[in-house]
Design a protein around this motif. Structure first.
Motif, short mmCIF file in Angstrom:
data_model
loop_
_atom_site.label_atom_id
_atom_site.label_comp_id
_atom_site.label_asym_id
_atom_site.label_seq_id
_atom_site.Cartn_x
_atom_site.Cartn_y
_atom_site.Cartn_z
N ASP A 311 2.41 13.27 -4.89
CA ASP A 311 1.87 12.09 -4.21
C ASP A 311 0.72 11.53 -5.04
OD1 ASP A 311 3.65 12.38 -2.09
OD2 ASP A 311 2.31 13.75 -1.02
N PRO A 313 -1.93 8.44 -5.49
CA PRO A 313 -2.50 7.28 -4.77
C PRO A 313 -2.17 5.97 -5.48
CG PRO A 313 -4.12 9.03 -5.03
CD PRO A 313 -2.96 9.41 -5.88
N PRO A 316 3.13 5.00 -3.54
CA PRO A 316 3.75 5.79 -2.45
C PRO A 316 5.24 5.98 -2.69
CG PRO A 316 3.38 3.54 -1.72
CD PRO A 316 2.75 3.64 -3.08
N GLN A 343 -1.34 -0.70 1.05
CA GLN A 343 -2.55 0.10 0.86
C GLN A 343 -3.76 -0.70 1.33
OE1 GLN A 343 -2.61 3.20 -0.20
NE2 GLN A 343 -0.42 3.35 -0.65
N LEU A 347 -8.34 1.43 -4.21
CA LEU A 347 -8.16 2.60 -5.06
C LEU A 347 -9.15 2.59 -6.21
CD1 LEU A 347 -4.27 2.61 -5.24
CD2 LEU A 347 -5.72 3.99 -3.76
N SER A 351 -8.31 6.67 -11.32
CA SER A 351 -7.19 7.53 -10.92
C SER A 351 -5.86 7.02 -11.46
CB SER A 351 -7.13 7.62 -9.39
OG SER A 351 -6.92 6.33 -8.83
#
Length: 508
Positions: A311, A313, A316, A343, A347, A351
């Motif tokens: 998973d 971020p 999905p 979302q 974010l 990442s």
């Protein structure tokens, strides 16, 4: 026709020894079998004929011809000439290595009985019951000494070969079609039915972590190790100076006589970026040409890890609890259409940037000189982890590749975007020719020339035969001080002594 006739019957074969006045007639005619004696053993039943195995018996016969006639289930015939020797499958004879037929009218074998009818002339049969000697060769368990170099370029005016034989593909297709016509659902196992393979989830996490370490390590090493590339061809060279090998296959290479015009390379020249569309539901709606901009493009290795259970971020993925059902080739139940969730939480850019090679060299500072060997060894370990992990994941999860271009798609079937501009793309209206992908198409090794002394003289064309190659990541790590795994050493040709320029023509 004078002479003697000695019928020999044993299990499946009938041996006829006949001496004639003219040996030339025997080369044109085959002698006929004599009637079997009453005390001979009967032939083996048909159901045992495939399991018959006899040692070899060598005959040295002073006769005109030897013939094994056809038996009652049509055995083949064998013929020999005057003073010839025939190798025939027979049972082991008596302990006597040499038997004179003039002295013995009857010999007893293990599984057969041989009888003779008063021979007028002696014949010799050599019975050797020693097994055929097999030369024992010591197998080399380690890696080979040297291996052939990979091809420099793949022909662009030719389709790639199928990784799976075409006969096997057609056989599977016919089986699914028959099951669909009979109304029988195609039996599917994970992950072909949309469910996750629980044993592969830890491996997917390990591969994704190693992918991040690989990008970070290369971004630091390439600030200390020089890399050269050329815009006209995909050639890459890792050394203090570009090589002088005349192997350029790009446009207008005749004007340069095959020489390269080197420029400073980047990380994408070492770690070739192979991207794929990210799908929330691989078994959902296909990507069409008009909707291709609604999907993100991410590295194929990252997409493979996401579909294997990681998973991430921002990307999905639908996790099914009910398996997908298929009738023949048609999906009859995929759990319905489910829209991709939106979302709401912003974010962190870091990442997502750690998963991509774009701008990686600017995100990490230049390492200290004493830390370079340690970073190189960690990068080599991460490269090996990604290599072995992707191979294992591809054995379970379906990955498709175009048979004409470098496009890759992770999922049970390819997309419908008309972006192929390779060989005969007009015939396909720009659509890709999807087939099963290989490991080199998902994670290209990008072979480069191995340089033993990066600060020495450049490589030249006259000594091209003595140079080796290695994947670009392995070459960078080896020049930075990392130990090279044994599986790459045969292609790097480390055991070959490099001759001088004048000695190259004298080497055999």
């Amino acid at each position: 026709m004078g002479g003697c006739c000695i019928p020999t019957v044993f299990q499946n074969f009938t041996l006829v020894l006949r001496q004639t006045e003219k040996s030339t007639q025997n080369t044109e005619k085959t002698s006929t079998p004599s009637p079997e004696p009453e005390n001979s053993t009967a032939p083996a039943p048909p159901h045992r004929r495939r399991n018959l195995h006899f040692p070899l018996l060598r005959f040295g016969l002073h006769i005109s011809s030897i013939s094994v006639v056809r038996d009652w289930w049509n055995m083949p015939s064998i013929a020999a000439q005057w003073y010839g020797k025939a190798m025939l499958p027979m049972t082991t004879a008596t302990d006597a290595p040499y038997c004179n037929l003039a002295s013995f009218h009857e010999m007893q074998f293990k599984h057969a009985k041989v009888s003779f009818d008063k021979p007028k002339q002696s014949c010799a049969i050599y019975c050797d019951k020693r097994p055929a000697s097999r030369r024992q060769v010591k197998k080399h368990n380690g890696p080979p000494q040297n291996v052939d170099l990979p091809p420099q370029s793949v022909p662009i005016k030719k389709k790639k070969p199928f990784p799976v034989p075409l006969t096997q593909i057609l056989r599977t297709s016919r089986t699914e079609k028959k099951l669909g016509q009979m109304g029988i659902e195609t039996p599917l196992k994970a992950p072909d039915n949309g469910l996750l393979v629980q044993e592969m989830i830890p491996l997917a996490h390990e591969v994704l972590d190693a992918w991040k370490d690989l990008i970070k390590g290369l971004a630091q090493l390439l600030q200390a190790i020089p890399v050269y590339a050329y815009s006209e061809c995909p050639e890459v060279h890792i050394a203090e100076e570009g090589h002088h090998i005349q192997d350029c296959r790009g446009p207008r290479n005749a004007k340069r006589r095959g020489m390269h015009s080197w420029v400073k390379g980047s990380m994408d020249d070492v770690l070739v970026p192979i991207e794929s569309y990210h799908l929330f539901d691989p078994f959902g709606r296909r990507i069409k040409h008009d909707t291709r901009f609604n999907y993100d493009r991410i590295p194929a290795v990252v997409e493979l890890c996401i579909q294997a259970g990681v998973d991430v971020p921002g990307y999905p993925s639908r996790r099914r609890t009910i398996p997908v059902r298929k009738l023949g080739k048609k999906v009859i139940d995929n759990g319905g259409y489910l829209a991709e969730p939106i979302q709401n939480v912003p974010l962190e850019p870091s990442s997502l940037m750690d998963l991509d090679t774009h701008g990686a060299m600017s995100r990490f500072p230049r390492p200290r000189d004493e830390d370079i060997p340690i970073i190189a060894q960690e990068t080599m370990h991460a490269y090996e982890t990604v290599t072995t992990g992707v191979r294992r994941l591809m054995k379970k999860y379906s990955v498709k590749a175009c048979g004409y271009c470098s496009e890759v798609h992770v999922g049970p079937w390819g997309h419908n975007a008309k972006l192929c501009g390779a060989f005969k793309h007009q015939w396909r209206d720009g659509k890709h020719g999807w087939q099963d992908a290989t490991f080199e198409e998902v994670f290209p090794p990008n072979y480069v020339w191995h340089v033993r002394d990066p600060k020495g003289p450049p490589l030249i064309t006259s000594l091209k035969t003595f140079y080796g190659k290695a994947p670009a990541v392995v070459e960078v790590c080896s020049q930075a001080g990392a130990s090279v795994p044994d599986k790459y050493k045969p292609m790097m040709r480390l055991d070959i002594v490099m001759p001088d320029i004048g000695e190259a023509s004298l080497v055999a």
